[in-house]
Design a protein around this motif. Structure first.
Motif, PDB file in Angstrom:
ATOM      1  N   LYS A 155     -73.654  83.555 -82.559  1.00 18.66           N
ATOM      2  CA  LYS A 155     -73.942  84.720 -81.723  1.00 18.66           C
ATOM      3  C   LYS A 155     -72.613  85.302 -81.274  1.00 18.66           C
ATOM      4  N   GLU A 168     -73.060 100.306 -84.254  1.00 20.97           N
ATOM      5  CA  GLU A 168     -74.511 100.176 -84.066  1.00 20.97           C
ATOM      6  C   GLU A 168     -75.249 100.317 -85.395  1.00 20.97           C
ATOM      7  N   LYS A 169     -74.813 101.274 -86.190  1.00 21.28           N
ATOM      8  CA  LYS A 169     -75.448 101.508 -87.495  1.00 21.28           C
ATOM      9  C   LYS A 169     -75.300 100.283 -88.397  1.00 21.28           C
ATOM     10  N   ILE A 210     -74.848  97.158 -87.441  1.00 25.55           N
ATOM     11  CA  ILE A 210     -75.665  96.074 -86.897  1.00 25.55           C
ATOM     12  C   ILE A 210     -77.132  96.255 -87.286  1.00 25.55           C
ATOM     13  N   GLU A 211     -77.599  97.489 -87.222  1.00 26.65           N
ATOM     14  CA  GLU A 211     -78.975  97.788 -87.653  1.00 26.65           C
ATOM     15  C   GLU A 211     -79.145  97.483 -89.140  1.00 26.65           C
ATOM     16  N   ARG A 244     -79.378  93.875 -89.620  1.00 24.85           N
ATOM     17  CA  ARG A 244     -80.389  93.258 -88.744  1.00 24.85           C
ATOM     18  C   ARG A 244     -79.768  92.149 -87.883  1.00 24.85           C
ATOM     19  N   ASN A 248     -79.254  92.593 -84.543  1.00 24.82           N
ATOM     20  CA  ASN A 248     -79.488  92.980 -83.153  1.00 24.82           C
ATOM     21  C   ASN A 248     -79.595  91.789 -82.211  1.00 24.82           C
ATOM     22  N   ASP A 249     -80.140  90.680 -82.688  1.00 25.46           N
ATOM     23  CA  ASP A 249     -80.285  89.487 -81.851  1.00 25.46           C
ATOM     24  C   ASP A 249     -79.061  88.583 -81.923  1.00 25.46           C
ATOM     25  N   THR A 273     -74.041  91.486 -79.797  1.00 23.61           N
ATOM     26  CA  THR A 273     -74.379  92.283 -78.615  1.00 23.61           C
ATOM     27  C   THR A 273     -73.124  92.846 -77.971  1.00 23.61           C
TER      28      THR A 273
END
Length: 357
Positions: A214, A229-230, A232-233, A236, A238-239, A242
């Motif tokens: 993490k 952000e793009k 990370i999306e 996948r 997101n979890d 951060t």
């Protein structure tokens, strides 16, 4: 009578230059100087720390307008009449040099807080203006070499004073073991292209396919954040990955880390790397600028090529595969290295010698 020192910087956001200037102002105050810190943008992140140190802080609202900034600061310096001005960052340094050129009767110390990557027109103006400074302080050996190679006439006035770390604040906490069910990697710094976070995200995406990880990244955001952000999306994550806002309690962030990572493409003398090491956190970072001087490969941390995602992956996985006793040894050596390099006494005494010259 105590010497009057005016510290000039653009604002008090959570940046590394701001952190060092606030610390310097407090240390000079403790050493008997009359110190005032002046900004021209009203961003007060570090204002509570200044207040706790008993340092005067003033926001020049008139200087917020770029068309009146030089005039407003010149008028202010003329009225305040400091014995010495210390300017951090390019804009404040150029303005202070212009004020000195216009007849300012103060000793002027400007400071290079990063490493020059290309000689843009702004960089050329800055280095031209430095002829009016009494001392040019570089916070990294890399930048001092740049000045020596490109502006040899300025070199005699150039001196390296590396950043200091508050060793009492950034202390290791005892930990029984690295017992997270996953490896918790922490990064701190502005979410910007310089920090190379897109490649770091790619590396994390590969590492997580072999090991549970993490990542928590703390820092201000600019337009580069949208690309992160793009990415990370797309992966996948997101979890797993951060982003958080800057925090006043950054030492708590370090203490929560199993590993600190600084993947920057270039740096000066990075505060966050030294602070993490001071907290006894194992570190991995890019093999650029002064990083190899701070981090002794294999002894106080590991280095990687910031342009090579696979090398970043190999370095993180190399740490993951270490037994607990070797992780502890890295952490202990990291603390010892910072104690050697980042003494606040050496830092403030170097500035006192320049001010009093």
């Amino acid at each position: 009578m105590d010497k009057k020192v005016l510290c000039l910087i653009d604002c008090l956001n959570s940046g590394g230059a701001q952190r060092q200037m606030v610390g310097l102002a407090g240390l000079l105050k403790q050493n008997g100087y009359s110190v005032r810190l002046v900004t021209y943008y009203d961003i007060p992140f570090y204002k509570p720390l200044l207040k706790s140190q008993g340092v005067e802080c003033e926001y020049l609202e008139k200087a917020n307008n770029k068309w009146f900034r030089i005039y407003a600061i010149y008028r202010y310096l003329t009225a305040y009449s400091p014995d010495a001005v210390i300017a951090y960052l390019d804009g404040p340094s150029i303005i202070a040099c212009i004020c000195k050129m216009l007849g300012g009767k103060f000793r002027l110390i400007v400071s290079e807080r990063n490493t020059t990557q290309r000689l843009s027109w702004k960089e050329r103006i800055k280095f031209w203006s430095y002829r009016f400074a009494d001392k040019i302080v570089c916070n990294s050996y890399t930048q001092a070499r740049f000045v020596e190679n490109h502006y040899p006439l300025l070199s005699p006035r150039c001196e390296v004073i590396t950043n200091y770390v508050d060793l009492e604040r950034f202390q290791p906490l005892p930990r029984e073991a690295f017992e997270h069910p996953y490896l918790h990697i922490v990064g701190v710094g502005r979410v910007s292209e310089q920090k190379n976070i897109l490649r770091f995200i790619e590396a994390v995406n590969i590492v997580r396919q072999h090991y549970p990880v993490k990542v928590s990244w703390y820092g201000m955001k600019d337009s580069y954040f949208a690309w992160c952000e793009k990415k990370i999306e797309e992966y996948r994550l997101n979890d797993i990955f951060t982003f958080y806002a800057p925090t006043q309690e950054v030492e708590r962030v370090y203490h929560e880390a199993d590993l600190f990572c600084l993947p920057s493409i270039y740096e000066g003398f990075p505060n966050v790397l030294c602070e993490a090491m001071s907290c006894g956190v194992p570190v991995v970072c890019s093999r650029v600028c002064d990083n190899p001087y701070i981090v002794e490969e294999g002894k106080s941390g590991f280095l990687f090529d910031p342009n090579d995602v696979q090398d970043m992956v190999r370095t993180i996985e190399r740490f993951i595969e270490l037994p607990d006793n070797q992780r502890r040894e890295l952490a202990a050596n990291a603390r010892l290295r910072v104690e050697q390099l980042c003494s606040k006494e050496t830092f403030v005494n170097s500035y006192r010698r320049i001010i009093d010259a």
